[in-house]
Scaffold this motif. Structure first.
Motif, PDB file in Angstrom:
ATOM      1  N   PHE A  47       0.853  -1.308   0.225  1.00  0.00           N
ATOM      2  CA  PHE A  47       0.007  -0.014  -0.063  1.00  0.00           C
ATOM      3  C   PHE A  47       1.041   1.239  -0.011  1.00  0.00           C
ATOM      4  O   PHE A  47       0.207   2.322  -0.250  1.00  0.00           O
ATOM      5  CB  PHE A  47      -1.065   0.139   1.132  1.00  0.00           C
ATOM      6  CG  PHE A  47      -0.503   0.056   2.608  1.00  0.00           C
ATOM      7  CD1 PHE A  47      -0.131   1.485   2.843  1.00  0.00           C
ATOM      8  CD2 PHE A  47      -0.800  -0.901   3.391  1.00  0.00           C
ATOM      9  CE1 PHE A  47       0.090   1.523   4.336  1.00  0.00           C
ATOM     10  CE2 PHE A  47      -0.499  -1.021   4.644  1.00  0.00           C
ATOM     11  CZ  PHE A  47       0.118   0.339   5.141  1.00  0.00           C
ATOM     12  N   THR A  48       2.115   1.204   0.179  1.00  0.00           N
ATOM     13  CA  THR A  48       2.834   2.396   0.166  1.00  0.00           C
ATOM     14  C   THR A  48       3.685   2.296  -1.301  1.00  0.00           C
ATOM     15  O   THR A  48       4.381   3.269  -1.448  1.00  0.00           O
ATOM     16  CB  THR A  48       4.077   2.346   1.524  1.00  0.00           C
ATOM     17  OG1 THR A  48       4.800   1.305   1.205  1.00  0.00           O
ATOM     18  CG2 THR A  48       3.379   2.684   2.610  1.00  0.00           C
ATOM     19  N   ALA A  49       3.388   1.336  -2.118  1.00  0.00           N
ATOM     20  CA  ALA A  49       4.288   1.564  -3.451  1.00  0.00           C
ATOM     21  C   ALA A  49       3.499   2.713  -4.079  1.00  0.00           C
ATOM     22  O   ALA A  49       2.347   3.031  -4.301  1.00  0.00           O
ATOM     23  CB  ALA A  49       3.882   0.216  -4.126  1.00  0.00           C
ATOM     24  N   GLU A  50       4.362   3.428  -4.891  1.00  0.00           N
ATOM     25  CA  GLU A  50       3.828   4.411  -5.686  1.00  0.00           C
ATOM     26  C   GLU A  50       2.661   4.315  -6.602  1.00  0.00           C
ATOM     27  O   GLU A  50       3.041   3.223  -7.412  1.00  0.00           O
ATOM     28  CB  GLU A  50       5.173   5.123  -6.584  1.00  0.00           C
ATOM     29  CG  GLU A  50       4.681   6.463  -7.221  1.00  0.00           C
ATOM     30  CD  GLU A  50       6.148   6.994  -7.964  1.00  0.00           C
ATOM     31  OE1 GLU A  50       5.592   8.193  -8.793  1.00  0.00           O
ATOM     32  OE2 GLU A  50       6.954   6.819  -7.551  1.00  0.00           O
ATOM     33  N   GLY A  51       1.671   4.969  -6.774  1.00  0.00           N
ATOM     34  CA  GLY A  51       0.854   4.785  -7.429  1.00  0.00           C
ATOM     35  C   GLY A  51      -0.255   3.513  -7.034  1.00  0.00           C
ATOM     36  O   GLY A  51      -1.368   3.370  -7.726  1.00  0.00           O
ATOM     37  N   ALA A  52      -0.013   3.047  -5.989  1.00  0.00           N
ATOM     38  CA  ALA A  52      -0.832   2.150  -5.346  1.00  0.00           C
ATOM     39  C   ALA A  52      -2.316   2.404  -5.048  1.00  0.00           C
ATOM     40  O   ALA A  52      -2.580   3.599  -4.768  1.00  0.00           O
ATOM     41  CB  ALA A  52      -0.389   1.194  -4.021  1.00  0.00           C
ATOM     42  N   THR A  53      -3.399   1.444  -5.164  1.00  0.00           N
ATOM     43  CA  THR A  53      -4.741   1.939  -4.939  1.00  0.00           C
ATOM     44  C   THR A  53      -5.079   0.957  -3.735  1.00  0.00           C
ATOM     45  O   THR A  53      -4.583  -0.100  -3.624  1.00  0.00           O
ATOM     46  CB  THR A  53      -5.585   1.690  -5.957  1.00  0.00           C
ATOM     47  OG1 THR A  53      -5.205   2.494  -6.990  1.00  0.00           O
ATOM     48  CG2 THR A  53      -7.131   1.965  -5.658  1.00  0.00           C
ATOM     49  N   VAL A  54      -5.822   1.581  -2.569  1.00  0.00           N
ATOM     50  CA  VAL A  54      -6.138   0.583  -1.646  1.00  0.00           C
ATOM     51  C   VAL A  54      -7.779   0.733  -1.503  1.00  0.00           C
ATOM     52  O   VAL A  54      -8.296   1.924  -1.463  1.00  0.00           O
ATOM     53  CB  VAL A  54      -5.545   1.245  -0.314  1.00  0.00           C
ATOM     54  CG1 VAL A  54      -6.187   0.118   1.026  1.00  0.00           C
ATOM     55  CG2 VAL A  54      -4.158   1.088  -0.380  1.00  0.00           C
ATOM     56  N   LEU A  55      -8.367  -0.197  -1.487  1.00  0.00           N
ATOM     57  CA  LEU A  55      -9.909  -0.302  -1.449  1.00  0.00           C
ATOM     58  C   LEU A  55     -10.014  -1.027  -0.129  1.00  0.00           C
ATOM     59  O   LEU A  55      -9.372  -1.962   0.261  1.00  0.00           O
ATOM     60  CB  LEU A  55     -10.605  -1.108  -2.604  1.00  0.00           C
ATOM     61  CG  LEU A  55     -10.219  -0.632  -4.013  1.00  0.00           C
ATOM     62  CD1 LEU A  55     -11.154  -1.697  -4.882  1.00  0.00           C
ATOM     63  CD2 LEU A  55     -10.875   0.504  -4.059  1.00  0.00           C
ATOM     64  N   SER A  56     -11.161  -0.654   0.699  1.00  0.00           N
ATOM     65  CA  SER A  56     -11.176  -0.962   1.943  1.00  0.00           C
ATOM     66  C   SER A  56     -12.712  -1.412   2.286  1.00  0.00           C
ATOM     67  O   SER A  56     -13.511  -0.366   2.069  1.00  0.00           O
ATOM     68  CB  SER A  56     -10.734  -0.305   2.970  1.00  0.00           C
ATOM     69  OG  SER A  56     -10.965  -0.862   4.337  1.00  0.00           O
ATOM     70  N   PHE A  57     -13.061  -2.497   2.508  1.00  0.00           N
ATOM     71  CA  PHE A  57     -14.568  -2.754   2.656  1.00  0.00           C
ATOM     72  C   PHE A  57     -14.842  -3.611   3.837  1.00  0.00           C
ATOM     73  O   PHE A  57     -14.150  -4.523   4.188  1.00  0.00           O
ATOM     74  CB  PHE A  57     -15.087  -3.723   1.399  1.00  0.00           C
ATOM     75  CG  PHE A  57     -15.008  -2.973  -0.045  1.00  0.00           C
ATOM     76  CD1 PHE A  57     -16.099  -2.442  -0.491  1.00  0.00           C
ATOM     77  CD2 PHE A  57     -13.790  -3.228  -0.422  1.00  0.00           C
ATOM     78  CE1 PHE A  57     -16.042  -1.893  -1.490  1.00  0.00           C
ATOM     79  CE2 PHE A  57     -13.759  -2.712  -1.846  1.00  0.00           C
ATOM     80  CZ  PHE A  57     -14.922  -2.019  -2.263  1.00  0.00           C
TER      81      PHE A  57
END
Length: 152
Positions: free
Chosen positions: A142-152
């Motif tokens: 989740f800290t990678a450049e350009g990463a997206t995190v979805l949380s449900f």
């Protein structure tokens, strides 16, 4: 629960509209970047929608990874709860079935590091191919450049 779903829809619908308006060149620029879906909800509809969106992002070229925590970790079990196996409309898919399908397509699936230590069973209860995430590994995603995190 209804309020939660309305709130989710309020967040997801504008995002979907934004994606629909994204020029093809911008969408291609996102291809291959990391996406982490963090799923904690015990609600089967929420679980299925999270996995449907993960699959849709994968179809756009994103490289997804799924982290199952809390009650959603039960999806990773060889014998998931009955509600995780029940088909939902409109296509008759189940959260456990779609998770297995994504895993078969190469999506990395892990349970949270604290899932198993707080259960009366061990890793032998997990579906083959599902791992146990470590905090440093997930932090790298989740800290990678350009990463997206979805949380449900």
């Amino acid at each position: 629960m209804r309020g939660f779903l309305v709130a989710c829809a309020a967040l997801v619908l504008p995002a979907c509209a934004a994606v629909a308006d994204t020029p093809p060149a911008a969408a291609a620029a996102d291809a291959g970047h990391a996406m982490l879906t963090v799923l904690t909800s015990a609600d089967a509809e929420t679980q299925l929608m999270a996995l449907v969106l993960t699959k849709a992002a994968m179809a756009k070229g994103v490289t997804p990874q799924i982290l199952l925590c809390s009650a959603a970790g039960d999806l990773a079990l060889k014998s998931p709860p009955p509600e995780a196996l029940a088909p939902l409309q409109p296509k008759g898919a189940s959260p456990a079935g779609l998770l297995r399908s994504l895993k078969a397509e190469g999506v990395k699936v892990d349970v949270c590091a604290i899932y198993l230590p707080n259960r009366p069973f061990g890793a032998e209860a997990l579906e083959d191919g599902i791992g146990v995430a470590t905090p440093p590994d997930i932090a790298s995603v989740f800290t990678a450049e350009g990463a997206t995190v979805l949380s449900f």
